[in-house]
Design a protein around this motif. Structure first.
Motif, mmCIF file in Angstrom:
data_model
loop_
_atom_site.group_PDB
_atom_site.id
_atom_site.type_symbol
_atom_site.label_atom_id
_atom_site.label_comp_id
_atom_site.label_asym_id
_atom_site.label_seq_id
_atom_site.Cartn_x
_atom_site.Cartn_y
_atom_site.Cartn_z
ATOM 1 N N UNK A 54 0.839 -1.197 0.000
ATOM 2 C CA UNK A 54 0.000 0.000 0.000
ATOM 3 C C UNK A 54 0.873 1.246 0.000
ATOM 4 N N UNK A 55 1.925 1.215 0.782
ATOM 5 C CA UNK A 55 2.856 2.340 0.816
ATOM 6 C C UNK A 55 3.473 2.572 -0.563
ATOM 7 N N UNK A 56 3.898 1.483 -1.202
ATOM 8 C CA UNK A 56 4.509 1.602 -2.532
ATOM 9 C C UNK A 56 3.508 2.179 -3.522
ATOM 10 N N UNK A 57 2.277 1.650 -3.484
ATOM 11 C CA UNK A 57 1.271 2.102 -4.444
ATOM 12 C C UNK A 57 0.922 3.564 -4.232
ATOM 13 N N UNK A 58 0.797 3.959 -2.978
ATOM 14 C CA UNK A 58 0.289 5.303 -2.698
ATOM 15 C C UNK A 58 1.388 6.354 -2.675
ATOM 16 N N UNK A 59 2.642 5.943 -2.496
ATOM 17 C CA UNK A 59 3.707 6.957 -2.450
ATOM 18 C C UNK A 59 4.528 7.005 -3.746
ATOM 19 N N UNK A 60 5.553 6.129 -3.900
ATOM 20 C CA UNK A 60 6.353 6.318 -5.128
ATOM 21 C C UNK A 60 5.630 6.006 -6.431
ATOM 22 N N UNK A 61 4.678 5.063 -6.420
ATOM 23 C CA UNK A 61 4.091 4.638 -7.695
ATOM 24 C C UNK A 61 3.015 5.580 -8.215
ATOM 25 N N UNK A 62 2.420 6.391 -7.353
ATOM 26 C CA UNK A 62 1.327 7.242 -7.828
ATOM 27 C C UNK A 62 1.503 8.666 -7.341
ATOM 28 N N UNK A 63 0.849 9.573 -8.020
ATOM 29 C CA UNK A 63 0.920 10.988 -7.698
ATOM 30 C C UNK A 63 -0.452 11.396 -7.176
ATOM 31 N N UNK A 64 -0.565 11.741 -5.891
ATOM 32 C CA UNK A 64 -1.895 11.956 -5.302
ATOM 33 C C UNK A 64 -2.655 13.119 -5.924
ATOM 34 N N UNK A 65 -1.959 14.003 -6.611
ATOM 35 C CA UNK A 65 -2.653 15.159 -7.189
ATOM 36 C C UNK A 65 -3.417 14.764 -8.447
ATOM 37 N N UNK A 66 -2.885 13.837 -9.216
ATOM 38 C CA UNK A 66 -3.512 13.536 -10.506
ATOM 39 C C UNK A 66 -3.880 12.069 -10.695
ATOM 40 N N UNK A 67 -3.438 11.193 -9.783
ATOM 41 C CA UNK A 67 -3.651 9.766 -10.030
ATOM 42 C C UNK A 67 -4.373 9.073 -8.882
ATOM 43 N N UNK A 68 -4.977 7.922 -9.188
ATOM 44 C CA UNK A 68 -5.517 7.032 -8.155
ATOM 45 C C UNK A 68 -4.829 5.680 -8.305
#
Lengths: 996, 275
Positions: A54-68
């Motif tokens: 979950x940490x990987x998906x939500x931090x380095x792998x995705x950009x919270x401003x434009x991605x889910x």
């Protein structure tokens, strides 16, 4: 159990990648696609906790401003068809590698062996499409099935299966370390079968030389001492095939040729390379005497010249044609990061200061049927441009010069020339930096990437024409970041004096690099079981010849090994000790305690007898068009400006960073709107000095249809006149030759081989004649000799092509000149004479002719004129200078005018003519491509000074720069033959490739 | 006498370290160090010893997970070998000490994705904005006119009259925010230091290629409320001398390039406030 992380853009965020795919579907397939959206997929195959995922998906792998993001839950929605494209097992996955490192930072522990992250991309297509349409889109656009796999699901299938199944493209296999022996005591037919089926690319004569070696009783006795049977091992045959490949050994350039000219005169040539290339340099260096600036030529990965007392310049240009034909993106990316390692691996190593790229393609608008296996030229164009873009930009090396040449014969094989220059200190720790050595006992160390099956048989494969069954493994994908990390580290190790010798691992892998290094000291003993592998399952011979990228081989003295290895660890660079250099006289390769190859050094390097070849020249007459007489040539000029070879390449050039490192002086584009085409590049590699480096090139394959001798002369002249145009000094300028030829060896497949060989001989003769006359030493070069496509029915051979690059110096960058007209009232001069030389011109090509009157270079007139022009430029007397090449005077006048944002009024009656007066015409004066000419503008107050510096040379003032933005040219009769606004001319020049 | 010290972090795909260091020297820093990230992670070099941190251009980790994402992750999770802290602790201490950070291009992307910018009301380490793919879908190398906001708190732009002319070189330079509140705060507090504009620096523009990426409200650079942290897509270190200008052979230009003023101001600030 592997898990899928999916990353999608939030509602309302623009999907630039999807939009581009939609445009390309429209362009290539004319299919009704309403929308394409994309999703990134990371398949994580590693033992990590849910929380860490979950940490990987939500931090380095995705950009919270434009991605889910989601974990094991498909995000795709609202589509008609879904295509997911991922890599095949073992293909380099750079994003997957970075993703793995990101997880390792989060968990604080490294992945275990066999664990990995694999990336794929989902394309969600909406529109009235059939499954057949989507399959075609997937196969022909989204996926290169050579290196990638895809799956197509429609909406119903997707729902029924609950999304896309987890696929882990992991290489499975176990290391058996199998070594086969091959029986060579067989018939000739059988020998050829062994060569063909093993993709060894060895001829019967070569196979028989090898057969003879293994029959020698002395050889058999020596082999027995290391526990080897009389028969060769697969590793030995592979090492020999690689070392003796055309790609590595340049058999055509080192062979013997009987050359017969058009009058039947015979000549024996012993090695084109020694006679004409090394011969040129020897002669020029003699002529230069004390002014000789060559430091290291033909003996290292790149040539080295003296730039000033503190710094040396290193330069190399390579080609990567065959891989780029199969996988344009990966092939071209590997081409650029591969040539980076040449200057990096020259001497003790150099800092890379610029790249140059020249591409030869068929028209991207090609609309005729293509043989199977050939990719459409536009896909090649897109892929190559993007591959080199990523390789160059990510490496932080400015791309300063280049060109794109179009000819539909390049559909058979595109040419991808990539060049890189480096700067090295003249001395490091008191020793000349361009020199290196190996002592027996030095350790063999490999740094950088790991070894996989990528690029196996690359060297032997590029020595063959493309065909239906060309091997998948011949393609590698470069990784600029792993390489950048390695070079950051190695430059530091260099400055600390931690190694004695460095070279790159390119074609032929360890077999080639360690084979050549062993030649320095007389042998080696290397253990392949120590080599770091990407995955298990490689046999020793595969480890030996793999062309997996981003690797350098070094000789590290034992006393420095600890410091070297510790520094590598600190920089996160893998470094492995594979063995040691010896003076045993043997290339001795082990796997654990077992010998897998034991080749005498002299047999490996000198065992190959020279090839015997023949070239017969004949003068081919082409249809000569009747002279055209018109009252208005404006339409012809606009058509020429819009031809693929002349039109603006700005849409490509702007994608390449040409300013990183901060030393950009003359950029690819110049003029009032930053969009006029520069002739050459000037950079300032040392930021607190005003000394500069100048680089340019010449290439004109069209002239090969008439005579490769003059093609070559014109390429050399074009490179030099571009170089002089921006202010390059004639006292310090060196050349590089890159031959790309079609197969010139007579055979059933190549019935016209003797003519093609004669073309090669004539090109070499011109190289000698013109470089000696101009005083340009050749410092390095390369040849690629099998640029043909052959599928059993159709043969497409490229036109013989020589890329001639020059590199040199400008003493003060502040004296550099650009090609744009600077102000109204400036006088327009044409330097040099114009003759009826329309043969092979862009103008005749436009009319559907080749013609015969190919431009000829007169060095006795050109060289003193270039020297005078250089004096005028150095003294600040020249406001603008532009070379004349494709399209002749009319094109040069138009470009100078619209780049400057002013008009030019010129009179053809004032142009100096050379040759038969009866052939003088408006068309010839406007469009002839006579060599060695420059268009120069000079401020009126500098007129006398300029004319006195130029005195004694052919030049004439032909017009004036005007305030009004029109190009007006008066014909011989005095009435106007061209009157066109600069905006419409620029528009014609910019429009063809603007949208690509 | 104490020295003004600048550091440029390099490694893993950073590309502009040489010219950034050159800019610091020309700008008046007494000492400039190019430190590889590994030098910092081993504890050999400590940020505490410097006043001005340059996070400069390049392709960190190939921008493989999105520009600068992998480095943002490294900064957050990587431990310093011989100290009991994460790299991020050193960076926060650096900020708290009132020191300066300039992020250019990849460095701006890094600062934004780490939540160091715009960090409204000092809310560091929470990402509220990002830089994503240019609207044109391509990497672009071209020169742009940057209109300065004279009311911005940026300490770097003091004395900049109307604007600067600098090159951009990026594929992911489109500045976007997480919602209208962030945008209103950026504009209300004058944190949008530079906007892409026409050649006379009269007004921000959304027109390509003057605005090369389609950034919201043409934003090219952002600072925090203290003005000490600034990120910008254009490259000031690429225009230090007039011969860097694309039209230097045809225009009368001052010897010094437009980009140098930012480094001069940084050095002056350090000398006046931090020594």
């Amino acid at each position: 159990m592997a898990q899928r992380i999916e990353i999608a853009l939030k509602e309302g965020v623009r999907d630039a990648r999807g939009e581009r795919v939609r445009r390309e579907i429209e362009h290539f397939f004319h299919l009704p696609v309403r929308e394409v959206r994309t999703i990134d997929v990371y398949t994580v195959d590693a033992g990590i906790s849910q929380e860490e995922l979950v940490k990987a998906a939500s931090e380095p792998f995705s950009d919270p401003v434009i991605q889910t993001w989601s974990l094991d839950r498909p995000l795709a929605d609202g589509f008609d068809y879904l295509v997911e494209v991922g890599f095949r097992p073992g293909v380099t996955d750079n994003v997957g590698r970075t993703a793995r490192e990101a997880i390792e930072y989060i968990t604080g522990r490294p992945f275990a062996a066999g664990e990995g992250v694999y990336t794929s991309v989902q394309y969600l297509l909406s529109g009235a499409l059939s499954r057949t349409d989507v399959e075609r889109i997937a196969r022909d656009l989204l996926c290169n099935t050579l290196i990638q796999r895809y799956i197509v699901l429609d909406r119903a299938e997707f729902t029924a299966s609950g999304g896309v199944a987890v696929v882990v493209p992991k290489v499975t296999g176990e290391t058996r370390a199998q070594v086969r022996e091959i029986d060579l005591n067989v018939s000739d037919e059988e020998l050829m079968r062994i060569s063909r089926e093993g993709v060894l690319a060895l001829t019967l004569d070569e196979m028989k030389v090898i057969q003879g070696h293994y029959r020698d009783p002395a050889v058999i006795a020596e082999r027995a001492k290391v526990g080897l049977a009389a028969r060769p091992t697969d590793a030995e045959l592979e090492a020999l095939a690689q070392t003796w490949s055309e790609h590595c050994k340049h058999k055509i350039f080192s062979g013997n040729i009987e050359y017969v000219d058009e009058n039947g005169n015979r000549e024996e040539i012993r090695s084109l390379f020694k006679t004409f290339i090394q011969g040129t340099t020897r002669k020029v260096r003699e002529q230069l005497g004390e002014r000789d600036f060559c430091l290291s030529v033909f003996k290292d990965n790149a040539g080295v010249i003296r730039w000033n007392d503190d710094w040396s310049l290193v330069f190399k240009v390579e080609t990567h044609n065959s891989p780029s034909a199969l996988d344009p993106y990966g092939g071209a990316l590997t081409g650029i990061v591969g040539v980076n390692r040449d200057p990096f691996g020259t001497g003790k190593g150099s800092k890379l200061i610029f790249n140059t790229d020249v591409f030869c393609f068929a028209s991207p608008f090609y609309d005729k049927p293509l043989p199977s296996r050939l990719l459409h030229p536009r896909r090649i164009y897109e892929g190559v441009v993007e591959g080199v873009e990523h390789g160059g930009n990510k490496s932080g090396i400015p791309t300063v010069n280049g060109s794109i040449v179009f000819d539909d014969r390049f559909a058979g094989k595109p040419l991808v020339f990539c060049g890189t220059a480096g700067l090295m200190p003249a001395t490091i720790n008191g020793v000349p930096a361009h020199e290196k050595f190996i002592r027996p006992g030095d350790l063999i160390v490999m740094t950088g990437g790991r070894i996989g099956k990528d690029g196996i048989h690359g060297a032997t494969f590029s020595s063959e024409e493309l065909h239906e069954g060309s091997p998948v493994t011949a393609v590698q994908i470069g990784d600029p970041i792993t390489q950048k990390r390695m070079t950051d580290f190695l430059i530091r190790a260099r400055d600390k004096g931690l190694y004695n010798f460095i070279t790159d691992n390119g074609a032929g892998g360890l077999s080639s690099s360690i084979g050549e290094m062993s030649g320095e000291c007389g042998g080696c003993r290397m253990d392949l079981s120590k080599a770091p592998l990407k995955y298990p399952g490689l046999d020793p011979w595969e480890i030996l010849i793999s062309e997996a990228q981003e690797r350098m081989s070094l000789a590290v003295p034992p006393e420095h090994i600890d410091e070297f290895m510790a520094m590598a660890r600190r920089f996160g660079v893998e470094a492995t000790i594979l063995g040691e250099f010896t003076d045993s006289g043997y290339f001795h390769i082990m796997y654990g305690d077992r010998t897998v190859a034991y080749l005498p050094m002299d047999f490996l390097h000198e065992g190959l007898p020279p090839m015997q070849m023949r070239g017969v020249w004949e003068v081919k007459r082409h249809e000569e068009p009747a002279p055209e007489v018109k009252e208005d040539y404006a339409a012809d000029l606009k058509q020429l400006l819009g031809s693929l070879n002349i039109c603006s390449k700005e849409s490509v050039v702007r994608r390449y960073d040409h300013e990183v490192q901060g030393g950009s002086v003359v950029k690819p584009f110049t003029g009032v709107a930053n969009d006029g085409p520069s002739d050459a590049a000037v950079i300032r590699p040392v930021l607190d000095s005003f000394e500069g480096v100048v680089v340019s090139h010449g290439i004109c394959p069209r002239y090969s249809d008439i005579d490769t001798y003059h093609m070559t002369a014109n390429a050399i002249d074009e490179a030099l006149r571009n170089y002089v145009a921006v202010g390059g000094s004639l006292d310090l300028v060196a050349g590089l030759d890159n031959f790309c030829w079609c197969d010139p060896v007579q055979s059933d497949k190549t019935p016209d081989g003797e003519y093609k060989m004669a073309q090669l001989v004539r090109s070499n003769k011109a190289l000698y004649d013109y470089c000696v006359a101009f005083g340009i030493p050749l410092i390095s070069g390369k040849d690629s000799m099998k640029n043909d496509f052959w599928d059993g029915n159709v043969k497409i051979s490229i036109p013989p092509t020589l890329l001639f690059s020059v590199i040199g110096k400008i003493d003060d960058i502040r004296t550099a000149v650009t090609m744009d007209a600077k102000r109204p009232g400036d006088i327009v001069y044409l330097l040099g004479k114009t003759g009826y030389e329309l043969g092979g011109s862009e103008y005749l090509a436009l009319k559907g002719y080749v013609g015969n009157s190919v431009p000829q270079v007169n060095t006795a007139e050109a060289l003193p004129r270039y020297r005078a022009l250089h004096r005028a430029i150095s003294q600040g007397l020249v406001a603008s200078c532009h070379d004349l090449s494709d399209g002749g005077l009319a094109v040069a006048l138009a470009e100078t005018a619209f780049a400057g944002g002013f008009g030019i009024a010129a009179e053809l009656a004032r142009v100096l003519w050379s040759g038969d007066e009866s052939r003088k015409s408006d068309a010839a004066l406007l469009f002839s491509e006579s060599a060695s000419r420059h268009l120069v503008t000079v401020r009126p107050e500098n007129r006398d000074a300029f004319e006195s510096v130029m005195a004694g040379n052919c030049f004439s003032s032909i017009g004036v720069v005007t305030e009004e933005g029109r190009v007006t040219i008066a014909g011989l009769s005095g009435t106007g033959v061209i009157d066109a606004g600069i905006d419409e001319l620029k528009q014609a020049w910019q429009s063809p490739l603007r949208e690509l | 006498m104490a020295k003004a010290r600048a550091i440029v972090i390099t490694g893993n795909g950073t590309n502009c370290e040489m010219e950034a260091a050159h800019a610091c020297r020309l700008g008046g820093f007494d000492e400039t160090v190019i430190a590889h990230i590994s030098d910092i992670l081993t504890g050999e070099v400590r940020l505490d010893e410097f006043h001005f941190l340059n996070l400069t251009g390049g392709f960190l980790d190939g921008d493989d997970l999105g520009s600068a994402k992998a480095q943002a992750n490294r900064f957050r999770y990587a431990r310093i070998n011989d100290l009991k802290e994460h790299l991020i602790d050193q960076i926060m201490r650096f900020i708290d000490a009132g020191k300066l950070i300039l992020g250019v291009c990849n460095g701006f992307q890094l600062m934004t994705k780490m939540g160091l910018l715009p960090a409204i009301d000092g809310a560091y380490l929470t990402q509220t904005a990002t830089l994503t793919f240019n609207d044109c879908g391509r990497f672009q190398d071209r020169w742009v006119y940057l209109k300065v906001d004279p009311a911005s708190p940026s300490i770097y732009t003091r004395g900049v009259d109307r604007g600067l002319y600098l090159p951009i070189r990026h594929g992911e330079g489109k500045f976007v925010v997480d919602g209208p509140a962030t945008l209103a705060a950026i504009e209300g507090k004058h944190l949008a230091v530079f906007t892409y504009s026409d050649a006379t620096y009269s007004a921000p523009t959304m027109e390509f290629p003057l605005n090369p990426n389609g950034s919201v409200n043409a934003i090219a650079a952002v600072c925090n409320e203290s003005g000490r942290l600034m990120g910008m897509m254009p490259h000031p270190e690429a225009f230090l001398h007039r011969t860097n200008h694309p039209r230097w052979t045809r225009e009368e230009l001052p010897e010094e390039g437009d980009g140098l003023v930012l480094f001069r101001n940084a050095a002056a600030y350090v000398k006046a406030n931090l020594l």
